[in-house]
Every structure is written in structure tokens, then in C-alpha cells.
Design a protein around this motif. Sequence first.
Motif, PDB file in Angstrom:
ATOM      1  N   ASN A   1       0.852  -1.189   0.000  1.00 53.77           N
ATOM      2  CA  ASN A   1       0.000   0.000   0.000  1.00 53.77           C
ATOM      3  C   ASN A   1       0.891   1.243   0.000  1.00 53.77           C
ATOM      4  O   ASN A   1       1.093   1.887   1.030  1.00 53.77           O
TER       5      ASN A   1
ATOM      6  N   ARG B   1       1.498   5.016  -0.953  1.00 57.03           N
ATOM      7  CA  ARG B   1       0.549   6.112  -1.165  1.00 57.03           C
ATOM      8  C   ARG B   1       1.222   7.472  -1.303  1.00 57.03           C
ATOM      9  O   ARG B   1       0.941   8.384  -0.521  1.00 57.03           O
TER      10      ARG B   1
ATOM     11  N   THR C   1      -6.227   8.945  -0.135  1.00 57.96           N
ATOM     12  CA  THR C   1      -5.162   8.833  -1.138  1.00 57.96           C
ATOM     13  C   THR C   1      -5.134   7.449  -1.762  1.00 57.96           C
ATOM     14  O   THR C   1      -4.207   6.667  -1.548  1.00 57.96           O
TER      15      THR C   1
END
Length: 255
Positions: free
Chosen positions: A99, A101, A156
Motif C-alpha cells: 500500500n 501512497r 489517497t
Amino acid sequence: MNLDSLFSLRGLTAVVTGGSSGIGRAIALAMAAAGASVVIVARDATRIERVVAEISAVGGRAAGVVGDLSTRDGIREAGDAAAEPFGEPDILVNSAGINLRPPFDEIDMDVWDATMSVNLEAPFLLSRRFAPAMLERGFGRLIHISSQQAHRAFVTSGVYGVSKGGLESLTRSQAEAWSARGVTANTLVPGFVLTPLNARLQEDTEKVRQLAERTMVGRNGLPEDFGGIAVFLAGRSSGYITGQSLFVDGGLSVH
């Protein structure tokens, strides 16, 4: 018919990527408790050994594979290694994910490639690796872990949301191709779950509180919320459920 025939996973083998922590770990523990032989694929050998020991301590069968899902060669090697301890699996759970971002304007090709490899290409290639044996046996279960960000942009979403949207489309394509021959494909869609993957966001206690208030049950998710539904989808009684995105989110998505 009894509960054992409906929900037992005895005699089945499951491969769980990302099974050393978070949602993947909870699913691995639940499937082992239901009688499956479980192979955990993850990056960290120490964490893998810890989960394998947990399962073994209560009489379950488990093995671990240290795998790198960030490259095609790594995915192939991990898939081959995962079939060694207990044979070709009946169940594949794709829970491994990254993940990253950065602000959307700062996304570069390294972020794009890494995210797509782990979150989308690995599920595709591992499914393709294991599906032929499942199809030959006439039974198989593919379970992918998606995200709210496959459906809506928030916090985001960036490339992560794109990869999870692709994963849900992959699920539907797999279901279309293979369900008539006994291999189903479904996706679990978490809400905000308190896992190591979300550690950075959890530092913002106000945001965590706001996300909890957006649910209908009044709390954010926990990894153990996913064990039971994964066991059900992995078993013999779920054969008429395929191509679905099942929201396990405390009602967050209903608002």
C-alpha cells in the motif's frame, strides 16, 4: 447433513499469501482450525515461523514459504514452492498486498510496477499456476482480498485503488471461465481494518475515529473478522457463490 459436512476443510490444502500477518494470518489460522493443511507465503521468515508454530501447537498442519511476489520470477518460484509441502492446493487466498501512497502527482513507474505486481499480477499468476489441478479435480476455491478503494476514492487511493479494482475484475473473469468446472472465485472487500498494512494511517487517531463512526457497527475492522467468511467461501457448501465481491466492512460501504 451436519455442520461438519457444511464447513469442515478437512482433506483440503490452502495456500495463503500474506499469511504471516493481518487479515492473511487470521484466515490462515481459521482455515487450519477448520482442518485444512495451510501453506503460508510471505516475505518475513520469522513471522512465517511464528504462525506455523501457532497452528502446529494446536494440532494443525502448516508449512511456510518465503516468497517475493514483486517479480514474475519470484511469483513463479513461490507458487512452485507452495505446492511442495502438501501437494497442489484446493484453495488459494491472495491476501498479500502493498500500500504505497505518495501524492498522485508523485507516482512514478517504480510505485506503479511494485503495486501492480504484488496486488494484481501475483493473484493472476498464482491462480493460473494452481487452477489446472483444481479444474482436473473439479473443485477449487480462489479468494482474493480487495479494498473499499476498488469502489470509491478516499485516503489517497492512488495506484492501490487501481490495483484492487483490477483484482475484482480478475475475480469476475475467473468466475466466468472456471465456475462451471467447480472452481469458484470471490473477493472479500474489507473496510478500514487495524492491520500492519494500515499502520501509518493508524497514527492519525482522529481519522481512525472518523472511519469507525462511518460504519454501522461502530468500530473499525479486526483481522479475525475475516476468518469465518473465508472458511465458508473455501468450503464445499459455497459452490453456488462465485464472481462476488463480499463486503466485510461493518456497514461502512452502505452509507
